[in-house]
Design a protein around this motif. Structure first.
Motif, PDB file in Angstrom:
ATOM      1  N   PHE A 150       4.508  -0.107   3.960  1.00 38.10           N
ATOM      2  CA  PHE A 150       3.068  -0.002   4.185  1.00 38.10           C
ATOM      3  C   PHE A 150       2.337  -1.188   3.562  1.00 38.10           C
ATOM      4  O   PHE A 150       2.618  -1.590   2.421  1.00 38.10           O
ATOM      5  CB  PHE A 150       2.529   1.297   3.602  1.00 38.10           C
TER       6      PHE A 150
ATOM      7  N   LYS B 191      -1.799  -3.208   3.495  1.00 38.67           N
ATOM      8  CA  LYS B 191      -3.224  -3.098   3.795  1.00 38.67           C
ATOM      9  C   LYS B 191      -3.912  -4.399   3.410  1.00 38.67           C
ATOM     10  O   LYS B 191      -3.351  -5.219   2.659  1.00 38.67           O
ATOM     11  CB  LYS B 191      -3.855  -1.928   3.046  1.00 38.67           C
TER      12      LYS B 191
ATOM     13  N   ASP C 299       0.844  -1.192   0.000  1.00 39.52           N
ATOM     14  CA  ASP C 299       0.000   0.000   0.000  1.00 39.52           C
ATOM     15  C   ASP C 299       0.875   1.236   0.000  1.00 39.52           C
ATOM     16  O   ASP C 299       2.012   1.216   0.487  1.00 39.52           O
ATOM     17  CB  ASP C 299      -0.912  -0.006   1.237  1.00 39.52           C
TER      18      ASP C 299
ATOM     19  N   VAL D 122       3.173  -0.555  12.272  1.00 37.80           N
ATOM     20  CA  VAL D 122       2.937  -0.073  10.909  1.00 37.80           C
ATOM     21  C   VAL D 122       4.193  -0.245  10.071  1.00 37.80           C
ATOM     22  O   VAL D 122       4.152  -0.692   8.923  1.00 37.80           O
ATOM     23  CB  VAL D 122       2.491   1.406  10.924  1.00 37.80           C
TER      24      VAL D 122
ATOM     25  N   THR E 280      -2.171  -0.716   9.955  1.00 36.77           N
ATOM     26  CA  THR E 280      -2.224   0.426   9.054  1.00 36.77           C
ATOM     27  C   THR E 280      -2.201   1.745   9.830  1.00 36.77           C
ATOM     28  O   THR E 280      -2.484   1.785  11.029  1.00 36.77           O
ATOM     29  CB  THR E 280      -3.514   0.381   8.208  1.00 36.77           C
TER      30      THR E 280
END
Length: 566
Positions: A486, A488, A464, A549, A555
């Motif tokens: 990142f 998700k 992400d 994260v 997230t």
């Protein structure tokens, strides 16, 4: 044998033509009967052959009764009550494929309701309505047998709290629509693993929400103001509350027999400008211990944090304070500590409201305010019972706080909780309850603040790249965000389309050394206390969350939901 290979009795394989369908439409409109029934009569086909021909006409895969028996129903996603009402069942085969089996492909309104109820990617399939009904009857009898076995085992209520029998039989056979609605709502919530059930009155009826993994999800409702009032009254009857009183809040509790075990429900009724709202807190005593045991690993704290917690839990005396909002795992943390330090050489006594999990070798006392057994009175009695370690479920008032502090100062290890936003707010909470600052800092060894955050579903996790506005809102610049990987969740059947599956604990821990005690007694500004804590190695919950994260476990949206940007 696959249904696609079955011969069609009495006609050709493609006997269901557009002309026959048009004729069935006309007859159904004139008679008011369902189109599916009229078409089956006109076709003169046997049930299996009719389903096969219909599947070819409508381009749906067909399944037989044998196929249904070989698959597992998913009543936690499409409830048994909904399946009976819609003549549809959500199934999972041995390969893990999710199939939504329906009987009537012509009812587009039904298909829309099914889409809104299931909300996960599925393969739509056709089966004869009699085969679906037989499949549901079989699974109902299985659940009925399990419930009957549990009842015969004699696990009855010990304190005469009302017990509601929840089973597929009680849901499907009860004559009252309101009772069926309440029972199916509770049953579906327990199957889905909800921690709280919210029934909210609206101008049109009742809205139902489940709290799953700490987040509210709307799952359905009930139309009609009268029906909504009757549903709330049914909850009151189950909890032995006053159904005629609608102007003041009421609190109660009840028990249900469901899923092969007894489950406690704490009930809160609150009046509003529209009607009354009800919130039922699920206290499933056996679920955690049956699933993975009660230990500090359950909440998934970071290894360094676990080491610190275990070290402080083994202290011979003093106070270990855990803080956080309702549902943040405080009680589970205390139980995990007790389970690990319970070697049998110490007398461990707890006082709780209520006793959520039963621990072997531990004297557990439930609070009973109606009989005069409060936290303060019970704690006084515990001190006369020669304890070594004491757990107080929650410090709510100054009297309990004073006794707990004195217990910690006289050679006992006191494990307890208090409601505060972070470790530093606990200091002010005890001051406001009238506890002397010197006594407080002398008694307390450590304060632990914790939260539970949702982690990304491992089955649909993808890379992400958050929007710049989200990065700015999260306190990250371009240079800092470059160090993050990142991730998700796209949303799948395993996570019910949310992108999250399960939760993990984040925490901040404040150790009380001599320098910290001196600052607090001197009533130093909170900024100095925070600076000293940071210098001593205290990491905030926000920092702990951002580390997850960075590791791709959760997230930025979830961290912003649970923690504040300092």
């Amino acid at each position: 044998m696959n249904m696609q290979d079955l011969p069609l009795a009495g006609t050709e394989p493609h006997a269901l033509t557009a002309d026959l369908l048009a004729e069935a439409h006309s007859l159904a409109a004139q008679s008011g009967r369902p189109l599916l029934e009229v078409l089956e009569e006109l076709s003169a086909l046997l049930p299996d052959a009719f389903v096969l021909a219909l599947s070819r006409l409508m381009h749906y895969p067909a399944v037989t009764a044998l196929d249904l028996n070989a698959m597992q129903p998913l009543f936690d996603r499409l409830s048994f009550n909904q399946a009976v009402a819609m003549q549809a069942v959500l199934m999972q085969n041995q390969e893990g494929q999710v199939k939504l089996v329906i009987a009537d492909p012509f009812d587009h309104g039904l298909q829309l309701r099914l889409q809104n109820s299931v909300r996960v990617p599925v393969q739509w399939c056709l089966a004869h309505r009699n085969d679906i009904a037989t499949c549901l009857q079989f699974h109902e009898s299985q659940m009925r047998a399990l419930d009957q076995m549990h009842t015969e085992d004699g696990h009855g209520s010990e304190d005469q709290v009302p017990v509601e029998q929840l089973s597929l039989k009680s849901i499907s056979e009860d004559s009252s629509p309101v009772v069926r609605f309440v029972r199916s709502t509770l049953y579906d919530a327990l199957k889905a693993g909800a921690s709280d059930i919210h029934l909210e009155s609206t101008i049109h009826g009742l809205r139902v929400k489940y709290r799953i993994d700490g987040v509210l999800n709307e799952v359905g409702g009930l139309s009609g103001v009268m029906q909504a009032e009757q549903a709330i009254s049914r909850i009151k009857v189950m909890s032995e509350l006053d159904i005629a009183e609608r102007r003041i809040p009421q609190d109660g509790r009840c028990k249900v027999h469901a899923l092969g075990r007894e489950i406690d429900l704490r009930v809160s009724i609150m009046p509003s400008v529209i009607g009354e709202d009800a919130v039922l807190r699920v206290l499933d005593r056996k679920a955690l211990s049956e699933a993975q045991g009660i230990s500090l690993e359950v909440l998934g704290f970071a290894p360094a944090m676990l080491t610190q917690i275990r070290t402080q839990a083994e202290a011979p005396y003093g106070m270990f304070l855990v803080t956080g909002p309702t549902g943040s795992g405080k009680t589970t943390t205390l139980y995990g500590m007790i389970s690990e330090i319970n070697t049998g050489q110490d007398k461990i006594v707890t006082i709780e409201d209520p006793v959520e999990y039963q621990l072997p070798g531990v004297l557990q006392i439930p609070v009973n305010e109606k009989k005069g057994l409060t936290f303060a009175r019970g704690l006084r009695s515990i001190l006369r019972h020669d304890p070594d370690k004491i757990m107080v479920g929650e410090i709510r008032d100054g009297e309990t706080a004073q006794i707990a502090v004195q217990s910690a100062l006289t050679g006992h290890l006191v494990l307890t909780t208090v409601h505060a936003n972070n470790v530093f707010d606990v200091i002010g909470r005890f001051t406001n309850m009238g506890v002397d600052a010197y006594s407080f800092v002398s008694a307390v060894n450590v304060i632990l603040a914790q939260r539970l955050i949702r982690v990304i579903c491992p089955f649909c996790k993808v890379d992400d790249q958050p929007e710049p506005d989200l990065l700015l809102k999260s306190g990250l610049d371009a240079q800092a965000s470059a160090q993050f990987k990142f991730k998700k969740g796209q949303g799948c059947g395993q996570c019910h389309g949310t992108g999250y599956k399960g939760r993990k604990g984040i925490a901040e821990l404040l150790l009380f050394d001599d320098a910290m005690r001196e600052l607090i007694v001197a009533k130093a500004p909170i900024s100095q206390i925070k600076a000293l804590a940071a210098k001593s190695g205290t990491r905030s919950m926000r920092e702990a969350g951002m580390a997850l994260v960075q590791a791709g476990e959760t997230t930025l949206q979830e961290i912003n939901r649970v923690t504040a940007l300092s």
